[in-house]
Design an enzyme around this catalytic site. Structure first.
Site, PDB file in Angstrom:
ATOM      1  CG  ASP A 153      47.533  -7.796  49.006  1.00 45.25           C
ATOM      2  OD1 ASP A 153      46.415  -7.414  48.596  1.00 45.25           O
ATOM      3  OD2 ASP A 153      48.236  -7.103  49.761  1.00 45.25           O
ATOM      4  CG  ASP A 197      43.352  -4.188  48.560  1.00 43.89           C
ATOM      5  OD1 ASP A 197      42.711  -4.251  49.625  1.00 43.89           O
ATOM      6  OD2 ASP A 197      44.300  -4.942  48.283  1.00 43.89           O
ATOM      7  CG  HIS A 212      37.669  -2.198  30.123  1.00 44.79           C
ATOM      8  ND1 HIS A 212      37.175  -0.920  30.266  1.00 44.79           N
ATOM      9  CD2 HIS A 212      37.455  -2.814  31.311  1.00 44.79           C
ATOM     10  CE1 HIS A 212      36.676  -0.774  31.487  1.00 44.79           C
ATOM     11  NE2 HIS A 212      36.849  -1.898  32.136  1.00 44.79           N
ATOM     12  CG  ASP A 213      41.320  -6.009  23.620  1.00 40.96           C
ATOM     13  OD1 ASP A 213      40.556  -5.528  22.740  1.00 40.96           O
ATOM     14  OD2 ASP A 213      42.245  -6.803  23.345  1.00 40.96           O
ATOM     15  N   PRO A 268      31.180  -4.825  32.368  1.00 45.34           N
ATOM     16  CG  PRO A 268      32.078  -6.588  33.571  1.00 45.34           C
ATOM     17  CD  PRO A 268      32.269  -5.796  32.313  1.00 45.34           C
ATOM     18  CG  HIS A 288      38.663  -3.866  41.243  1.00 45.30           C
ATOM     19  ND1 HIS A 288      37.298  -3.753  41.265  1.00 45.30           N
ATOM     20  CD2 HIS A 288      39.029  -3.572  39.973  1.00 45.30           C
ATOM     21  CE1 HIS A 288      36.853  -3.408  40.064  1.00 45.30           C
ATOM     22  NE2 HIS A 288      37.887  -3.300  39.258  1.00 45.30           N
ATOM     23  CB  VAL A 309      34.505  -4.878  23.708  1.00 48.25           C
ATOM     24  CG1 VAL A 309      33.792  -4.236  22.536  1.00 48.25           C
ATOM     25  CG2 VAL A 309      33.941  -4.338  25.020  1.00 48.25           C
ATOM     26  CB  SER A 359      38.695  -4.042  19.218  1.00 52.30           C
ATOM     27  OG  SER A 359      38.279  -4.681  20.407  1.00 52.30           O
TER      28      SER A 359
END
Ligand SMILES: *[C@@H]1O[C@H](CO)[C@@H](O)[C@H](O)[C@H]1NC(C)=O
Ligand SMILES: *[C@@H]1O[C@H](CO)[C@@H](O)[C@H](O)[C@H]1NC(C)=O
Ligand SMILES: *[C@@H]1O[C@H](CO)[C@@H](O)[C@H](O)[C@H]1NC(C)=O
Length: 326
Positions: free
Chosen positions: A250, A242, A68-69, A160, A190, A72, A78
Site C-alpha cells: 500500500d 513500512d 537485483h537481477d 543501490p 519497500h 546487474v 544472472s
C-alpha cells in the site's frame, strides 16, 4: 500434462492483459508463452502462492530478487547462478530469499514444457505475483526474456545501497534508463518486507559522529527503534520497512517517510531531497499537486525495470536449471 491445454480462464486473463500492455519491451511481449506453454503463467502463480502461504517473506524476497537481477547485466536471471564469485555470492545479495520458489516453478515448467520458459521470465512473473498476493496491483508482464550466461559478484556495485546519497541513487537509476519518478515508485516497493538492524542501527546512536541519532528520524519513533536494535546487538533482527503495514502492499510507506519513519537512510532521503519529495507528495495526494496512484505507477515502473537490457530472440539461452548455465 500437455502444453496445448488452455483453460478458458487463462485465455480470458491473457486477453485482458494483452490489451493493457503491448510492445513496451525491447522484444518482450505480453503472452509470449500463450502457444508454446499456455499454462506457464498459471503454474508460476500457483507456485508462488503455495510458498507464500507457508512463508510470507518470499513475497518481498522475490520482488527484491527481480530488482537485483535487472540492475546487474539486465533482467537475465544472472542473480540465480550458483558459484563462489557469482552475483548471488556478493554482499548486497547475501540476504536475498525465495530461490526455492523459482526452482520449484522451473521444475514444474520443465515437466510441462521442457526448454521453453526462461528463468528470467519466471522471476519477472513471480515478482508480479508476489505483489498481487500482498494486496498490491496486478500488471501485465511482457515475457520472452532469455537467460544470461555470465554472473560476476564484481558487477553488483551498481546496485543501490542503503546508505547511498540521493545523487548516487539517481545516477544508479538513470544508468538503467529509469527516471527520478521510477526511483521513488520502485523504492516504494519497500511497502512490503523487512530490513536487518545492521543496515540502519548506525542512524540510531552516533550518526555521522554527531553523538546523536539521525535528526531526520521522528523523535517519538526513535526509542522504538533503539529498543528493537540495541547499540551493541548482533544486528540480525529484522524490522518492517513500512512501519505498521509491512505485510501489505500500500502507499503507507510514503506516509511513514513524511513522518520521519523510514528505516533506511536511503529511503528517508526520498523525503529530505526536494526532487524526490515532489513525487512522494504526489503519491500522498498533497493538495495543489497532481495526484499519482501508487498502484498504477508501480505497475508501469515495474514493466520498465523488467525490460532493462533483456536478451531476446537468439541471444542467451533457456536454462534447464535456474542455478546453472546450460
Ligand atoms: C555504506 O556502507 C558500506 C558498508 O557498511 C560502506 O562500505 C560504504 O562506504 C558506505 N557508503 C557510504 C556512501 O557511506
Ligand atoms: C556528516 O558530517 C559531515 C561533516 O560534518 C557533513 O559534511 C555531512 O553532510 C554529514 N552527512 C550527513 C548524512 O549528515
Ligand atoms: C511499528 O508499528 C507497530 C504497530 O503496528 C508497533 O507495534 C511497532 O513497535 C512499531 N515500530 C517499529 C520500529 O517497528
Amino acid at each position: 500434462m500437455g502444453c496445448s491445454i488452455q483453460t478458458p480462464i487463462v485465455f480470458f486473463l491473457w486477453l485482458a492483459m494483452a490489451t493493457t500492455t503491448l510492445a513496451l519491451g525491447q522484444g518482450t511481449r505480453v503472452g509470449f508463452y500463450s502457444k508454446s506453454c499456455p499454462r506457464a503463467e498459471s503454474i508460476i502463480q500457483s507456485t508462488v502462492k503455495a510458498h507464500f502461504q507457508s512463508n510470507p517473506t518470499v513475497a518481498p524476497g522475490l520482488l527484491r530478487m527481480h530488482f537485483h537481477d535487472c540492475f546487474v547485466r539486465g533482467c537475465d536471471a544472472s542473480i540465480l547462478i550458483d558459484g563462489p564469485s557469482t552475483e548471488k555470492a556478493a554482499g548486497p545479495n547475501r540476504l536475498l530469499r525465495g530461490y526455492e520458489v523459482i526452482d520449484d516453478a522451473k521444475n514444474q515448467l520443465e515437466a510441462a514444457c521442457p526448454g521453453v520458459v526462461s528463468c528470467a521470465d519466471i522471476l519477472a512473473l513471480a515478482a508480479r505475483d508476489s505483489v498481487v498476493l500482498t494486496n498490491g496491483p496486478r500488471w501485465a508482464v511482457p515475457t520472452g526474456r532469455r537467460d544470461g550466461r555470465v554472473s560476476l559478484a564484481s558487477d553488483t556495485n551498481n546496485l543501490p545501497a542503503f546508505n547511498d546519497s540521493m545523487d548516487v541513487q539517481k545516477r544508479k537509476f538513470a544508468d538503467q534508463g529509469l527516471t527520478t519518478q521510477d526511483l521513488v515508485t520502485l523504492v516504494g516497493g519497500h511497502t512490503i518486507g523487512t530490513s536487518a538492524c545492521q543496515f540502519f542501527s548506525y542512524r540510531l546512536y552516533n550518526f555521522n559522529s554527531t553523538g546523536a541519532a539521525d535528526p531526520s528520524i521522528d523523535p517519538a519513533f526513535l526509542p522504538q527503534l533503539q529498543a528493537l536494535c540495541p547499540q551493541n546487538g548482533d544486528g540480525t533482527k529484522r524490522v518492517g520497512l513500512d512501519n505498521g503495514s509491512a505485510n501489505k502492499f500500500d502507499a503507507s510507506f510514503f506516509t511513514n517517510l513524511r513522518n520521519g519513519r523510514g528505516m533506511l537512510e536511503s529511503d528517508q532521503k526520498l523525503w529530505t531531497d526536494d526532487s524526490t519529495k515532489y513525487f512522494v507528495q504526489r503519491f500522498l495526494g498533497i493538495r495543489g499537486l497532481l495526484g499519482l496512484s501508487f498502484n498504477v505507477e508501480f505497475g508501469k515502473s515495474m514493466v520498465k525495470m523488467s525490460n532493462i537490457k533483456v536478451k531476446t530472440g537468439s541471444k542467451g539461452e533457456i536454462r534447464k536449471v535456474c542455478s546453472a548455465i546450460n
